[in-house]
Write a protein that holds these residues in place. Sequence first.
Motif, PDB file in Angstrom:
ATOM      1  N   GLN A 155       0.829  -1.208   0.000  1.00  0.00           N
ATOM      2  CA  GLN A 155       0.000   0.000   0.000  1.00  0.00           C
ATOM      3  C   GLN A 155       0.864   1.259   0.000  1.00  0.00           C
ATOM      4  O   GLN A 155       0.568   2.221  -0.716  1.00  0.00           O
ATOM      5  CB  GLN A 155      -0.946  -0.004   1.203  1.00  0.00           C
ATOM      6  CG  GLN A 155      -2.068  -1.001   1.046  1.00  0.00           C
ATOM      7  CD  GLN A 155      -2.893  -1.175   2.303  1.00  0.00           C
ATOM      8  OE1 GLN A 155      -2.395  -1.043   3.422  1.00  0.00           O
ATOM      9  NE2 GLN A 155      -4.163  -1.500   2.120  1.00  0.00           N
ATOM     10  N   GLU A 156       1.937   1.251   0.766  1.00  0.00           N
ATOM     11  CA  GLU A 156       2.849   2.398   0.785  1.00  0.00           C
ATOM     12  C   GLU A 156       3.459   2.629  -0.594  1.00  0.00           C
ATOM     13  O   GLU A 156       3.556   3.761  -1.062  1.00  0.00           O
ATOM     14  CB  GLU A 156       3.968   2.175   1.804  1.00  0.00           C
ATOM     15  CG  GLU A 156       3.528   2.284   3.237  1.00  0.00           C
ATOM     16  CD  GLU A 156       4.648   1.918   4.206  1.00  0.00           C
ATOM     17  OE1 GLU A 156       5.837   1.933   3.815  1.00  0.00           O
ATOM     18  OE2 GLU A 156       4.320   1.603   5.367  1.00  0.00           O
ATOM     19  N   ARG A 157       3.862   1.555  -1.236  1.00  0.00           N
ATOM     20  CA  ARG A 157       4.495   1.697  -2.552  1.00  0.00           C
ATOM     21  C   ARG A 157       3.484   2.144  -3.610  1.00  0.00           C
ATOM     22  O   ARG A 157       3.811   2.965  -4.470  1.00  0.00           O
ATOM     23  CB  ARG A 157       5.156   0.381  -2.952  1.00  0.00           C
ATOM     24  CG  ARG A 157       5.990   0.545  -4.180  1.00  0.00           C
ATOM     25  CD  ARG A 157       7.034  -0.505  -4.329  1.00  0.00           C
ATOM     26  NE  ARG A 157       7.610  -0.391  -5.656  1.00  0.00           N
ATOM     27  CZ  ARG A 157       8.056  -1.400  -6.357  1.00  0.00           C
ATOM     28  NH1 ARG A 157       8.042  -2.610  -5.844  1.00  0.00           N
ATOM     29  NH2 ARG A 157       8.542  -1.212  -7.559  1.00  0.00           N
ATOM     30  N   LEU A 158       2.284   1.610  -3.566  1.00  0.00           N
ATOM     31  CA  LEU A 158       1.246   2.057  -4.497  1.00  0.00           C
ATOM     32  C   LEU A 158       1.026   3.561  -4.354  1.00  0.00           C
ATOM     33  O   LEU A 158       0.919   4.283  -5.349  1.00  0.00           O
ATOM     34  CB  LEU A 158      -0.063   1.302  -4.249  1.00  0.00           C
ATOM     35  CG  LEU A 158      -0.109  -0.145  -4.715  1.00  0.00           C
ATOM     36  CD1 LEU A 158      -1.301  -0.860  -4.102  1.00  0.00           C
ATOM     37  CD2 LEU A 158      -0.138  -0.226  -6.234  1.00  0.00           C
ATOM     38  N   GLN A 159       0.964   4.017  -3.121  1.00  0.00           N
ATOM     39  CA  GLN A 159       0.779   5.446  -2.844  1.00  0.00           C
ATOM     40  C   GLN A 159       1.967   6.249  -3.377  1.00  0.00           C
ATOM     41  O   GLN A 159       1.798   7.249  -4.073  1.00  0.00           O
ATOM     42  CB  GLN A 159       0.628   5.654  -1.331  1.00  0.00           C
ATOM     43  CG  GLN A 159       0.343   7.071  -0.920  1.00  0.00           C
ATOM     44  CD  GLN A 159      -1.095   7.452  -1.176  1.00  0.00           C
ATOM     45  OE1 GLN A 159      -1.973   6.603  -1.215  1.00  0.00           O
ATOM     46  NE2 GLN A 159      -1.345   8.725  -1.369  1.00  0.00           N
ATOM     47  N   GLN A 164      -2.286   3.925  -6.527  1.00  0.00           N
ATOM     48  CA  GLN A 164      -3.284   3.441  -5.566  1.00  0.00           C
ATOM     49  C   GLN A 164      -4.705   3.433  -6.123  1.00  0.00           C
ATOM     50  O   GLN A 164      -5.541   2.670  -5.660  1.00  0.00           O
ATOM     51  CB  GLN A 164      -3.221   4.244  -4.259  1.00  0.00           C
ATOM     52  CG  GLN A 164      -3.726   5.665  -4.344  1.00  0.00           C
ATOM     53  CD  GLN A 164      -2.704   6.655  -4.883  1.00  0.00           C
ATOM     54  OE1 GLN A 164      -1.632   6.281  -5.340  1.00  0.00           O
ATOM     55  NE2 GLN A 164      -3.047   7.929  -4.832  1.00  0.00           N
ATOM     56  N   ARG A 165      -5.002   4.236  -7.123  1.00  0.00           N
ATOM     57  CA  ARG A 165      -6.364   4.248  -7.682  1.00  0.00           C
ATOM     58  C   ARG A 165      -6.615   3.065  -8.612  1.00  0.00           C
ATOM     59  O   ARG A 165      -7.749   2.775  -8.945  1.00  0.00           O
ATOM     60  CB  ARG A 165      -6.600   5.552  -8.436  1.00  0.00           C
ATOM     61  CG  ARG A 165      -6.728   6.733  -7.519  1.00  0.00           C
ATOM     62  CD  ARG A 165      -7.257   7.946  -8.270  1.00  0.00           C
ATOM     63  NE  ARG A 165      -7.423   9.044  -7.355  1.00  0.00           N
ATOM     64  CZ  ARG A 165      -6.586  10.065  -7.266  1.00  0.00           C
ATOM     65  NH1 ARG A 165      -5.527  10.110  -8.043  1.00  0.00           N
ATOM     66  NH2 ARG A 165      -6.804  11.028  -6.405  1.00  0.00           N
ATOM     67  N   ARG A 168      -6.377  -2.390  -5.627  1.00  0.00           N
ATOM     68  CA  ARG A 168      -6.909  -2.553  -4.276  1.00  0.00           C
ATOM     69  C   ARG A 168      -6.226  -3.780  -3.697  1.00  0.00           C
ATOM     70  O   ARG A 168      -6.206  -4.840  -4.332  1.00  0.00           O
ATOM     71  CB  ARG A 168      -8.428  -2.769  -4.289  1.00  0.00           C
ATOM     72  CG  ARG A 168      -9.204  -1.617  -4.859  1.00  0.00           C
ATOM     73  CD  ARG A 168      -9.198  -0.438  -3.890  1.00  0.00           C
ATOM     74  NE  ARG A 168      -9.933   0.679  -4.434  1.00  0.00           N
ATOM     75  CZ  ARG A 168      -9.370   1.785  -4.888  1.00  0.00           C
ATOM     76  NH1 ARG A 168      -8.078   1.919  -4.886  1.00  0.00           N
ATOM     77  NH2 ARG A 168     -10.101   2.770  -5.351  1.00  0.00           N
TER      78      ARG A 168
END
Length: 172
Positions: A155-159, A164-165, A168
């Motif tokens: 999740q941190e890396r996606l952000q 992140q959009r 999921r």
Amino acid sequence: EMRQAAQLRWRQTVTAPLSESRCRGRTLTDARSVFMHNAWDDAHLDDEAVHEAERTVARQEPARDEIADDCAAHADVRWDAHYRSNLRNYHDRRYLHNEFPQLAPQALAELAAGHPIILETGCGVGNTLLPLLASHPQLRLVGMDIAPRAIAALQERLQREGLQRRARVFVA
């Protein structure tokens, strides 16, 4: 802008054409390219190394039932502990399109035209999911894993990469 940078990094690191992996001509000539394939054809073991591997396998015994049951019952805790100690040892699988033709850019572009959502079970820290997202801006992915630490890192890396959009991820 971050997405474009991620896509550019992906394209710059992909050097092996699809036909090369199908011919099994994977020769490691530059150590910086070690993660371009899942395996290398020029890695050979001498007879002594083969015999040592065979002896090692012959000495192994299956885990006792109670140990196997305990591992299965606490897999989430064990994987979480593994990621706590080994998080930096994972590298993006940029070889996927070389090893699996169905993940080649052309195949995924056709697939993405239908707006599918791809599910990856056991996604870990996203080393498969992230390269696919970076190379195909139209794809949407869902990832799940039993290790909370892996999902948090993903999740941190996606952000951080602005993806992140399009993905999921959750703890299963």
